[in-house]
Design an enzyme around this catalytic site. Structure first.
Site, PDB file in Angstrom:
ATOM      1  N   LYS A 160      52.043 136.025  59.156  1.00  0.00           N
ATOM      2  CA  LYS A 160      52.725 137.152  58.537  1.00  0.00           C
ATOM      3  C   LYS A 160      51.806 137.737  57.464  1.00  0.00           C
ATOM      4  CE  LYS A 160      57.553 135.959  59.381  1.00  0.00           C
ATOM      5  NZ  LYS A 160      57.923 137.239  60.000  1.00  0.00           N
ATOM      6  N   LYS A 268      64.319 139.208  70.568  1.00  0.00           N
ATOM      7  CA  LYS A 268      65.085 138.247  69.775  1.00  0.00           C
ATOM      8  C   LYS A 268      66.544 138.361  70.202  1.00  0.00           C
ATOM      9  CE  LYS A 268      61.888 138.413  65.869  1.00  0.00           C
ATOM     10  NZ  LYS A 268      61.625 138.910  64.512  1.00  0.00           N
TER      11      LYS A 268
END
Length: 362
Positions: A160, A268
């Site tokens: 990230k 997701k």
């Protein structure tokens, strides 16, 4: 007749999980239980877990909606043969509840053993390769995570970015590439929309020198014209993530992919409305030669297990984003385990649902 109930549980992170939307130390999740009143010892479990600041169903009346769907099920006097239609009773503006009900139904019709799809993975015969997730934080913390994941045998690292100085993040990527070729270690980065449209292409060009597999969501969602231009000119493959949230009809999904033409999409299930919606995205992506993979969204082991079994059923062999089961102090103990960068379902281990959940009658 089918019956339903739910229980709230607050998961506690083992560390301060840094994202572009802030620091996470805990998250609320809700478990929905589904059973036939003639055989209450056999029950299905699903997890309803909206992600704070990201899910479209991160709303104040969320728990009331779960209570509402349980009441609807309890009053309709449905037979177990109705399980395939139960997710349709949920308002699609609550995708994580759709996912939870869908999972509970699949679990129940498969005898309530958390065995949703019959695959080599769920039989304990094969693993799923996953990426090792590097959370945002101070440079030293991020470097420690990278070293830990590499020692643990991961062949795909996802970092990230957007939390520290961009040059320092590039230095971390360079330090990996100094010792590992792209054939040895796959590198992914996730910007979570951290780049401005003005700077995005320049930063993508800089990042491309580290032989990255892809970058997730470089700019904030709903800037489709700019994102389409980026995807057309980028030197680094772009994967859409947040961009897919809230897009529910087949026609809307098709229009989005045709306009932006990303190199990848990331699915997701709890953010997109369950397995049916994910399968629609996959069908449309493959028609347009767009790659894809599946990622969990910080669910506990109940949701992670469902997503992992679904992923194994789809048989996509690139690394998936399913390494979030070890994030919490108070997760539900399960047969899921990670070995050398692969997620396995160890049939020699048992579920210990009763350690966390009661529902008053477990």
């Amino acid at each position: 007749m089918l019956q339903a109930s739910y229980q709230k549980h607050t998961l506690q992170f083992t560390f301060e999980a840094g994202t572009s939307r802030g620091i996470l130390t805990e998250r609320d999740t809700y478990y929905i239980k589904l059973w036939d009143s003639s055989n209450p010892s056999v029950f299905g479990l699903g997890e309803c877990a909206p992600l704070r600041g990201l899910s479209i169903d991160d709303v104040p009346d969320y728990e009331l909606q779960i209570k509402k769907i349980c009441n609807i099920i309890n009053k309709k006097l449905l037979s177990i043969d109705s399980t395939n239609t139960l997710p349709q009773l949920v308002d699609e503006s609550y995708p994580s509840i759709v996912f939870g009900v869908e999972t509970a139904c699949l679990d129940l019709i498969n005898n309530g053993k958390r065995f949703l799809f019959d695959t080599p993975f769920s039989r304990g015969e094969a693993g799923i390769e996953i990426n090792g997730l590097i959370w945002m934080g101070k440079e030293e913390f991020m470097r420690e995570q990278i070293e830990t994941k590499l020692r643990a045998g991961y062949h795909c690292i996802k970092m990230k970015i957007g939390a520290i100085n961009f040059e320092k993040e590039c230095a971390l990527l360079e330090s990996i590439r100094k010792y590992y070729t792209p054939e040895q270690i796959i590198l992914r980065v996730d910007a979570n929309g951290a780049f401005t449209p003005k700077e995005a292409l320049k930063k993508l060009t800089i990042l491309s020198q580290y032989d990255l597999h892809s970058i997730e969501q470089p700019i904030k969602q709903r800037q489709t014209d700019i994102l389409a231009q980026l995807c057309a000119t980028t030197p680094l493959p772009i994967a859409l993530d947040e961009e897919l949230i809230g897009i529910t009809t087949y026609q809307e999904k098709e229009r989005l992919l045709q306009k932006i033409k990303p190199q990848y999409i990331i699915l997701k299930p709890s953010l997109l409305g369950g397995f049916r919606h994910c399968q629609e995205w996959i069908e449309l992506a493959e028609q347009q030669h767009i790659g894809w993979w599946i990622t969990s969204a910080l669910e506990s082991n109940i949701g992670l297990n469902a997503i992992a079994q679904f992923t194994a059923y789809l048989n996509n062999l690139i690394p998936q984003g399913l390494g979030t089961g070890q994030l919490y102090h108070n997760n539900i103990s399960s047969p899921l385990e990670i070995r050398n960068g692969f997620l396995y379902y160890n049939n020699q281990q048992s579920w210990h649902i009763e350690d966390i959940l009661s529902f008053g009658d477990l």
